[in-house]
Motif scaffolding. Structure first.
Motif, PDB file in Angstrom:
ATOM      1  N   UNK A   1      40.168  22.538  15.302  1.00  0.00           N
ATOM      2  CA  UNK A   1      40.840  22.066  14.078  1.00  0.00           C
ATOM      3  C   UNK A   1      40.737  20.549  13.954  1.00  0.00           C
ATOM      4  N   UNK A   2      40.815  19.854  15.083  1.00  0.00           N
ATOM      5  CA  UNK A   2      40.673  18.383  15.042  1.00  0.00           C
ATOM      6  C   UNK A   2      39.315  18.005  14.483  1.00  0.00           C
ATOM      7  N   UNK A   3      38.263  18.685  14.952  1.00  0.00           N
ATOM      8  CA  UNK A   3      36.915  18.431  14.420  1.00  0.00           C
ATOM      9  C   UNK A   3      36.832  18.822  12.936  1.00  0.00           C
ATOM     10  N   UNK A   4      37.392  19.974  12.590  1.00  0.00           N
ATOM     11  CA  UNK A   4      37.309  20.458  11.205  1.00  0.00           C
ATOM     12  C   UNK A   4      38.017  19.504  10.246  1.00  0.00           C
ATOM     13  N   UNK A   5      39.190  19.029  10.640  1.00  0.00           N
ATOM     14  CA  UNK A   5      39.949  18.106   9.776  1.00  0.00           C
ATOM     15  C   UNK A   5      39.209  16.776   9.617  1.00  0.00           C
TER      16      UNK A   5
ATOM     17  N   UNK B   1      32.139  11.179  16.862  1.00  0.00           N
ATOM     18  CA  UNK B   1      30.791  10.680  16.538  1.00  0.00           C
ATOM     19  C   UNK B   1      29.773  11.823  16.564  1.00  0.00           C
ATOM     20  N   UNK B   2      30.063  12.866  17.333  1.00  0.00           N
ATOM     21  CA  UNK B   2      29.124  13.996  17.394  1.00  0.00           C
ATOM     22  C   UNK B   2      29.090  14.772  16.075  1.00  0.00           C
ATOM     23  N   UNK B   3      30.038  14.474  15.170  1.00  0.00           N
ATOM     24  CA  UNK B   3      30.015  15.109  13.844  1.00  0.00           C
ATOM     25  C   UNK B   3      28.963  14.485  12.925  1.00  0.00           C
ATOM     26  N   UNK B   4      28.445  13.319  13.304  1.00  0.00           N
ATOM     27  CA  UNK B   4      27.467  12.607  12.456  1.00  0.00           C
ATOM     28  C   UNK B   4      26.303  13.502  12.032  1.00  0.00           C
ATOM     29  N   UNK B   5      25.788  14.273  12.994  1.00  0.00           N
ATOM     30  CA  UNK B   5      24.637  15.148  12.722  1.00  0.00           C
ATOM     31  C   UNK B   5      24.964  16.184  11.648  1.00  0.00           C
ATOM     32  N   UNK B   6      26.199  16.712  11.716  1.00  0.00           N
ATOM     33  CA  UNK B   6      26.605  17.727  10.730  1.00  0.00           C
ATOM     34  C   UNK B   6      26.804  17.059   9.371  1.00  0.00           C
ATOM     35  N   UNK B   7      27.441  15.902   9.358  1.00  0.00           N
ATOM     36  CA  UNK B   7      27.632  15.152   8.108  1.00  0.00           C
ATOM     37  C   UNK B   7      26.271  14.886   7.455  1.00  0.00           C
ATOM     38  N   UNK B   8      25.292  14.552   8.288  1.00  0.00           N
ATOM     39  CA  UNK B   8      23.950  14.233   7.774  1.00  0.00           C
ATOM     40  C   UNK B   8      23.283  15.413   7.069  1.00  0.00           C
ATOM     41  N   UNK B   9      23.479  16.614   7.556  1.00  0.00           N
ATOM     42  CA  UNK B   9      22.831  17.760   6.895  1.00  0.00           C
ATOM     43  C   UNK B   9      23.616  18.263   5.675  1.00  0.00           C
ATOM     44  N   UNK B  10      24.907  17.915   5.624  1.00  0.00           N
ATOM     45  CA  UNK B  10      25.715  18.322   4.463  1.00  0.00           C
ATOM     46  C   UNK B  10      25.460  17.372   3.295  1.00  0.00           C
ATOM     47  N   UNK B  11      25.375  16.082   3.627  1.00  0.00           N
ATOM     48  CA  UNK B  11      25.281  15.055   2.571  1.00  0.00           C
ATOM     49  C   UNK B  11      23.959  15.117   1.824  1.00  0.00           C
TER      50      UNK B  11
ATOM     51  N   UNK C   1      20.703  34.248  11.327  1.00  0.00           N
ATOM     52  CA  UNK C   1      20.524  33.375  12.496  1.00  0.00           C
ATOM     53  C   UNK C   1      19.307  32.468  12.312  1.00  0.00           C
ATOM     54  N   UNK C   2      18.217  33.058  11.813  1.00  0.00           N
ATOM     55  CA  UNK C   2      16.962  32.302  11.652  1.00  0.00           C
ATOM     56  C   UNK C   2      17.131  31.111  10.708  1.00  0.00           C
ATOM     57  N   UNK C   3      17.945  31.287   9.648  1.00  0.00           N
ATOM     58  CA  UNK C   3      18.078  30.197   8.681  1.00  0.00           C
ATOM     59  C   UNK C   3      19.301  29.300   8.928  1.00  0.00           C
ATOM     60  N   UNK C   4      20.103  29.657   9.923  1.00  0.00           N
ATOM     61  CA  UNK C   4      21.309  28.868  10.184  1.00  0.00           C
ATOM     62  C   UNK C   4      20.971  27.561  10.902  1.00  0.00           C
ATOM     63  N   UNK C   5      21.756  26.518  10.616  1.00  0.00           N
ATOM     64  CA  UNK C   5      21.640  25.271  11.368  1.00  0.00           C
ATOM     65  C   UNK C   5      22.783  25.246  12.373  1.00  0.00           C
ATOM     66  N   UNK C   6      22.445  24.979  13.632  1.00  0.00           N
ATOM     67  CA  UNK C   6      23.437  25.101  14.693  1.00  0.00           C
ATOM     68  C   UNK C   6      23.631  23.768  15.421  1.00  0.00           C
ATOM     69  N   UNK C   7      24.909  23.413  15.604  1.00  0.00           N
ATOM     70  CA  UNK C   7      25.262  22.170  16.284  1.00  0.00           C
ATOM     71  C   UNK C   7      26.279  22.466  17.377  1.00  0.00           C
ATOM     72  N   UNK C   8      26.313  21.573  18.365  1.00  0.00           N
ATOM     73  CA  UNK C   8      27.227  21.802  19.484  1.00  0.00           C
ATOM     74  C   UNK C   8      28.117  20.587  19.722  1.00  0.00           C
ATOM     75  N   UNK C   9      29.412  20.835  19.641  1.00  0.00           N
ATOM     76  CA  UNK C   9      30.400  19.784  19.851  1.00  0.00           C
ATOM     77  C   UNK C   9      31.132  20.090  21.159  1.00  0.00           C
ATOM     78  N   UNK C  10      31.660  19.023  21.764  1.00  0.00           N
ATOM     79  CA  UNK C  10      32.340  19.247  23.031  1.00  0.00           C
ATOM     80  C   UNK C  10      33.853  19.218  22.857  1.00  0.00           C
TER      81      UNK C  10
ATOM     82  N   UNK D   1      36.308  17.354   7.312  1.00  0.00           N
ATOM     83  CA  UNK D   1      36.835  17.457   5.942  1.00  0.00           C
ATOM     84  C   UNK D   1      37.127  16.075   5.381  1.00  0.00           C
ATOM     85  N   UNK D   2      37.735  15.227   6.211  1.00  0.00           N
ATOM     86  CA  UNK D   2      38.066  13.862   5.791  1.00  0.00           C
ATOM     87  C   UNK D   2      36.793  13.092   5.431  1.00  0.00           C
ATOM     88  N   UNK D   3      35.754  13.284   6.238  1.00  0.00           N
ATOM     89  CA  UNK D   3      34.527  12.507   6.028  1.00  0.00           C
ATOM     90  C   UNK D   3      33.649  13.022   4.900  1.00  0.00           C
TER      91      UNK D   3
END
Ligand SMILES: Cc1cc2nc3c(=O)[nH]c(=O)nc-3n(C[C@H](O)[C@H](O)[C@H](O)COP(=O)(O)O)c2cc1C
Length: 182
Positions: free
Chosen positions: A21-25, A172-182, A111-120, A28-30
């Motif tokens: 939830x911390x990552x999701x919020x 900062x690991x959210x940067x990659x996800x932000x980049x593909x959404x934007x 699965x084939x078309x999904x973009x997958x990221x890994x956060x810690x 969402x903010x960004x």
């Protein structure tokens, strides 16, 4: 003039102890995209892009099965998956294991078309419910019997942090996800 061309997106998250939830919020903010817990989501029909963030539990991504069930079969919707786990996602063996388990949860076309990221994520053993404490205790007892030279990095990390409080959350690991959404 573009009319009705706005892409509608949603962040769906699955969390047991709040790390995801911390990552999701923060995501969402960004991005300005709303974040909703998977168990509050009844339909995803109106969305073009679905970003599912979920905690890893014995390999599975929390809430992902629910999200996938609500997606349309035609492949018109885009799926972005972000896993949140204790295992170090810069380790390729860990990532391979995570992807294998996602493959079991997600139909192959998706699965084939999904973009997958890994956060810690992190863990606070003192806050675990009875079931999760039992699972971790069984796992710990099992891996402790493995000779050190046969232990994977994931197992070594699990032994090193057992019964402790660890927090590897890094926005900062959210940067990659932000980049593909934007
Ligand atoms: C029973 C149990 C199983 C877990 N299994 C995994 C796992 O397979 N891989 C991993 O990287 N982390 C695993 N973890 C760690 C969680 O993914 C981590 O604590 C995460 O931050 C939880 O996110 P949440 O707080 O959003 O639920 C496990 C934790 C528990 C309690």
């Amino acid at each position: 003039v573009e009319v009705n061309s706005k892409v509608s997106s949603i962040i769906v998250y699955g969390t047991c102890y709040g790390t995801t939830k911390r990552y999701a919020d923060e995501l969402a903010r960004r991005t300005g995209i709303k974040a909703v817990s998977y168990d509050q989501v009844q339909s995803l029909a109106e969305y073009d892009v679905i970003i599912h963030l979920g905690g890893l539990y014995a390999g599975g991504v929390w809430g992902l099965t629910h999200t996938v069930k609500l997606m349309q079969d035609e492949g018109k919707q885009k799926l972005i998956i972000g896993t949140v786990g204790l295992a170090d996602p810069t380790n390729s063996e860990n990532v391979e294991n995570i992807r294998k388990s996602i493959r079991r949860q997600v139909p192959s076309g998706l699965y084939e078309q999904a973009q997958i990221f890994h956060l810690r994520g992190g863990i606070d053993y003192g806050k675990l419910n009875l079931k999760h404490r039992a699972m971790m205790s069984l796992l710990y007892a099992k891996v402790k019997r493995t000779p050190v030279e046969e232990q994977s990095d994931e197992v070594k990390a699990m032994i090193a942090t057992y019964n402790q409080v660890v927090d590897f959350v890094d926005f900062a690991s959210l940067d990659e996800i932000v980049a593909v959404i934007a």
